[in-house]
Motif scaffolding. Structure first.
Motif, PDB file in Angstrom:
ATOM      1  N   THR A 177       0.854  -1.184   0.000  1.00 36.53           N
ATOM      2  CA  THR A 177       0.000   0.000   0.000  1.00 36.53           C
ATOM      3  C   THR A 177       0.889   1.232   0.000  1.00 36.53           C
ATOM      4  O   THR A 177       1.781   1.352   0.843  1.00 36.53           O
ATOM      5  CB  THR A 177      -0.914   0.050   1.233  1.00 36.53           C
ATOM      6  OG1 THR A 177      -1.752  -1.100   1.237  1.00 36.53           O
ATOM      7  CG2 THR A 177      -1.784   1.307   1.217  1.00 36.53           C
ATOM      8  N   THR A 207      -2.121  -1.094  -3.849  1.00 33.18           N
ATOM      9  CA  THR A 207      -3.102  -0.166  -3.304  1.00 33.18           C
ATOM     10  C   THR A 207      -2.474   1.222  -3.185  1.00 33.18           C
ATOM     11  O   THR A 207      -1.331   1.356  -2.720  1.00 33.18           O
ATOM     12  CB  THR A 207      -3.586  -0.627  -1.920  1.00 33.18           C
ATOM     13  OG1 THR A 207      -4.157  -1.925  -2.040  1.00 33.18           O
ATOM     14  CG2 THR A 207      -4.628   0.326  -1.347  1.00 33.18           C
ATOM     15  N   ARG A 209      -3.029   5.239  -1.822  1.00 34.78           N
ATOM     16  CA  ARG A 209      -3.780   6.204  -1.016  1.00 34.78           C
ATOM     17  C   ARG A 209      -3.093   7.555  -1.193  1.00 34.78           C
ATOM     18  O   ARG A 209      -2.031   7.804  -0.609  1.00 34.78           O
ATOM     19  CB  ARG A 209      -3.762   5.796   0.463  1.00 34.78           C
ATOM     20  CG  ARG A 209      -4.341   4.415   0.761  1.00 34.78           C
ATOM     21  CD  ARG A 209      -5.845   4.424   0.835  1.00 34.78           C
ATOM     22  NE  ARG A 209      -6.327   5.252   1.923  1.00 34.78           N
ATOM     23  CZ  ARG A 209      -6.446   4.836   3.192  1.00 34.78           C
ATOM     24  NH1 ARG A 209      -6.118   3.582   3.507  1.00 34.78           N
ATOM     25  NH2 ARG A 209      -6.909   5.635   4.119  1.00 34.78           N
ATOM     26  N   VAL A 234      -3.802   2.029   7.493  1.00 35.21           N
ATOM     27  CA  VAL A 234      -3.094   1.001   6.730  1.00 35.21           C
ATOM     28  C   VAL A 234      -2.392   0.110   7.737  1.00 35.21           C
ATOM     29  O   VAL A 234      -1.628   0.591   8.577  1.00 35.21           O
ATOM     30  CB  VAL A 234      -2.069   1.634   5.767  1.00 35.21           C
ATOM     31  CG1 VAL A 234      -1.266   0.546   5.058  1.00 35.21           C
ATOM     32  CG2 VAL A 234      -2.756   2.536   4.757  1.00 35.21           C
TER      33      VAL A 234
END
Length: 460
Positions: A177, A207, A209, A234
């Protein structure tokens, strides 16, 4: 012992400075705490690209790390102390600190240093996030020493380093992430390039963000919980920080040499890389805070050493034609001005755009993500004759890091943009995309013609 030039630091800038001195017949001493090669060889360019290549070719984690170690070992052997001694460069593996503008203490010895190049590079920056230090985060200093892959990884920072490592490790089986406080991946690059990489990451299961900041780190059920803005946290086994670098200026006695630092803690330098010292103290590489790229550091080392050794004003460090590449897949390459910058600085600039989906080699290879965008501006008195003057380019795609150098050469030599179109390129190659895009400056090609440069971010 008398030396014509003392170089503090053994990375790309330091090696370049020392070799420039010996090429001019000057005795050079390199003082370096670590082995010659520095960050690029041991914790930066070399291991990261070895990891990227291994991951791209389907290696498992153990084999990929073996490839990293092999690449580092082979390249380090070409620039170690014995090699440098054969070139006439003496190396001292010690810490150096200034006692005065022209005196340096090295391992208990005091050396006369009438000419010095400071090239101490920098190190990973750890942001001030509560709980982060307790998590023992990985950085480029230690991620390549892992013997087992973490099950999951939170990457803080989506610049080139963060994106490269995120993609490579995801391909090696790690659940990744990426957290970035700005609104997109690769925030320093072309916005469309960022979109291409974001789409590829989504397809590969990385992922993302963006537009959120990590505000705290805590332990939760054997994992690390990273608080991310107002959204869901996370949770990952390990954290990798890729949030920029800090200059290596601590404990060097720079104030004793009259060397000033800027507000970032970087060595303040002139356009000829002279520091504020009353003596001939120059600086090069990441420690200057100019451009954190190995090839830029190499150029700075040459310029700094040459200027330290010559009388008169010397040569300016010109960063206008230094390409940069994010070695993601696809690669993102940039040189010179972006479209937005050209529209601001050069009224009347034009843009040629070609998606990789219209390049036969990319279609044949099934690698059609990306584009070529070349910017050209009018010449004095000649306007857009011959296509105008090449101002820059953004290239996203397979081998973009190779293709961008043709644009860099055109800029360096003041080439008419139309010359790129006139130059015969082998078919079918990825490089022919440059020729096809450049043709738009002088004619309509495949239904496309160069358009006016626009402010802001545009997809085509």
């Amino acid at each position: 012992m008398s030396y014509g030039l003392v170089v503090i630091g053994g990375g790309a800038a330091g090696l370049s400075a020392a070799r420039t001195a010996t090429a001019r017949g000057v005795r050079a001493l390199m003082v370096s705490e670590g082995p010659p090669g520095g960050e690029c060889t041991f914790t930066g360019c070399v291991p990261s690209k070895a990891l990227i290549e291994a991951a791209a070719h389907g290696a498992d984690f153990s084999a990929a790390m073996g490839r990293v170690r092999s690449a580092v070992s082979r390249i380090a052997a070409t620039e170690d102390e014995s090699v440098l001694a054969g070139e006439g460069i003496e190396v001292l593996r010690e810490r150096a600190s200034f006692l005065a503008p022209n005196r340096i203490e090295v391992g208990g010895r005091v050396l006369s240093a009438p000419r010095v190049v400071v090239a101490t590079g920098g190190g990973p920056r750890l942001p001030d996030i509560p709980g982060l230090a307790e998590a023992g985060p990985l950085t480029t200093d230690d991620v390549f020493t892992l013997t087992e892959p973490p099950e999951s990884l939170a990457v803080l920072g989506a610049g080139p380093v963060g994106c490269e490592l995120a993609q490579a490790l995801a391909r090696l089986g790690v659940a990744v992430t990426v957290v970035e406080r700005r609104d997109r991946l690769l925030p320093g690059e072309d916005a469309e390039a960022s979109r291409v990489i974001a789409e590829r990451f989504a397809r590969e299961g990385v992922t993302v963000r963006t537009g959120v900041s990590a505000t705290g780190v805590s332990r939760e059920a054997g994992r690390w919980r990273v608080e991310v803005g107002d959204g869901a946290p996370v949770v990952a086994e390990r954290i990798l920080v890729a949030a920029g670098r800090t200059p290596g200026t601590q404990g060097m006695g720079l104030a004793e040499a009259g060397v000033e630092l800027d507000e970032r803690g970087c060595v303040r330098t002139s356009d000829r890389l002279a520091t504020t010292s009353p003596s001939a103290v120059y600086a090069a590489g990441d420690v200057t805070g100019r451009i954190a790229l190995t090839h830029a550091a190499h150029l700075m080392g040459r310029v700094a050493a040459a200027n330290a050794l010559r009388r008169g004003r010397g040569t300016r460090f010109d960063d206008a034609v230094i390409p940069r590449v994010a070695f993601t897949d696809p690669e993102v390459a940039q040189v010179g001005l972006t479209e937005h910058e050209a529209a601001q600085r050069h009224p009347g600039s034009r843009v040629a755009y070609l998606p990789m989906s219209e390049v036969d080699r990319a279609v044949a290879a099934g690698r059609t993500d990306g584009f070529v965008r070349i910017v050209a501006g009018p010449r004095p008195f000649l306007g857009h004759t011959g296509g105008g003057r090449v101002l820059g380019a953004t290239i996203v795609g397979e081998r973009a890091g190779e293709l961008v150098h043709e644009i860099a050469l055109a800029m360096r030599t003041g080439m008419f943009a139309g010359r790129l179109a006139q130059t015969v390129h082998a078919y079918p190659t990825h490089a022919i995309a440059v020729q096809q895009a450049a043709a738009q400056f002088v004619m309509e090609y495949a239904g496309r013609r160069a358009r006016s440069a626009r402010h802001g971010d545009h997809p085509s």
